[in-house]
Design an enzyme around this catalytic site. Sequence first.
Site, PDB file in Angstrom:
ATOM      1  N   LYS A 197       0.846  -1.209   0.000  1.00  0.00           N
ATOM      2  CA  LYS A 197       0.000   0.000   0.000  1.00  0.00           C
ATOM      3  C   LYS A 197       0.877   1.254   0.000  1.00  0.00           C
ATOM      4  O   LYS A 197       0.610   2.210  -0.731  1.00  0.00           O
ATOM      5  CB  LYS A 197      -0.937  -0.016   1.228  1.00  0.00           C
ATOM      6  CG  LYS A 197      -2.045  -1.065   1.085  1.00  0.00           C
ATOM      7  CD  LYS A 197      -2.780  -1.344   2.387  1.00  0.00           C
ATOM      8  CE  LYS A 197      -3.720  -2.546   2.199  1.00  0.00           C
ATOM      9  NZ  LYS A 197      -4.365  -2.998   3.435  1.00  0.00           N
ATOM     10  N   GLN A 238      -4.466  -1.877   9.848  1.00  0.00           N
ATOM     11  CA  GLN A 238      -4.318  -3.164   9.170  1.00  0.00           C
ATOM     12  C   GLN A 238      -4.834  -4.300  10.060  1.00  0.00           C
ATOM     13  O   GLN A 238      -4.431  -4.423  11.216  1.00  0.00           O
ATOM     14  CB  GLN A 238      -2.839  -3.391   8.806  1.00  0.00           C
ATOM     15  CG  GLN A 238      -2.594  -4.655   8.016  1.00  0.00           C
ATOM     16  CD  GLN A 238      -3.225  -4.634   6.615  1.00  0.00           C
ATOM     17  OE1 GLN A 238      -3.177  -3.628   5.913  1.00  0.00           O
ATOM     18  NE2 GLN A 238      -3.827  -5.731   6.212  1.00  0.00           N
ATOM     19  N   ASP A 244     -10.933   2.547   4.449  1.00  0.00           N
ATOM     20  CA  ASP A 244     -11.138   1.104   4.260  1.00  0.00           C
ATOM     21  C   ASP A 244     -12.637   0.789   4.203  1.00  0.00           C
ATOM     22  O   ASP A 244     -13.030  -0.333   3.895  1.00  0.00           O
ATOM     23  CB  ASP A 244     -10.488   0.313   5.413  1.00  0.00           C
ATOM     24  CG  ASP A 244      -9.288  -0.501   4.946  1.00  0.00           C
ATOM     25  OD1 ASP A 244      -9.181  -0.749   3.731  1.00  0.00           O
ATOM     26  OD2 ASP A 244      -8.480  -0.891   5.811  1.00  0.00           O
TER      27      ASP A 244
END
Length: 293
Positions: free
Chosen positions: A52, A96, A119
Amino acid sequence: MQLLDGKLISSQIKAEIKTEVDYWTSKGGKKPHLAAILVGNDGASETYVASKIRSCEEIGFTSTLLRFDSDVTEAELLGAVEQLNNDPDVDGFIVQLPLPKHITENTIMEAVHPAKDVDGFHPINVGRMCKGLPAYLSATPFGIIEMLKRADIETAGKHCVVIGRSQIVGLPMSILMQRNTYPGNCTVTICHSKTQNLKEICKSADILIVALGRPEFVTAEYVKEGAVVIDVGISRVPDASKKSGFAIKGDVNFQNVAPKASFITPVPGGVGLMTICGLLTNTLMAARKEIYK
Ligand code: NAD
């Protein structure tokens, strides 16, 4: 059979985003800024976050990585989330997953400000998605939708079977596929660990989206001739022939299924790369304040 090439599609999307960022910054605009919180040293999570960050560099975003040891307390993590919520330079951030067992993931997800939740995991974004309102869509389903669109795959009236009902993949995927839009307008069946007759249900799918986390679970017997097969799974399986000691496998047995499919995603090189594009697109929208003013 046509390969749904995540490498090719994601490189096109990244080039488009880069063009927009270059134009915007040339007019004096700030570079979009994505931050990531990484807890512990899980190998797969390290790889995802590194990829990312690399993508941010490629397209001209600023990126920041905040690392914590696996014994970080929930309070400390909530403090970091609050800090990013209040940092005016950060447009969006991710935590994450998975997090260590002593931390409640939902508590952390709900602490992320919806306007920075790139997200798409916060209940406000999930709720807005369900109501068809503008929202950050969960990055993996968003990436898959974009892939279907760019490959011009017909979806209206089709039977879409989703295996897996997770909050981050299966559930939002099923909602997006039934929406009254393109891609969408499918009749959706969602399958999970308690589903009976899974094989028969899958065999009736025109579009089969597989996200259960079991390497090469879906074989040709699960697939109708001509179906579109989207493999979300990413598992590391021991492989002595690899330098790393493992191979990456999807949830679909590619060799076995590909001859029957009209379109199929490979693993690696499929959905994983599209997920990053979903995240980058959400971050660009956050920087432009397109959803939350
Ligand atoms: P999860 O473990 O949260 O959910 C798995 C789902 O599969 C559950 O809903 C469960 O009910 C269902 N399931 C389990 N066994 C089953 C069975 N035998 N039959 C039918 N259903 C069954 O997983 P997740 O977070 O949704 O991830 C699924 C897979 O996708 C994993 O391999 C993960 O690594 C991968 N993943 C990939 C990406 C990407 O970008 N490509 C993103 C997220 C997750």
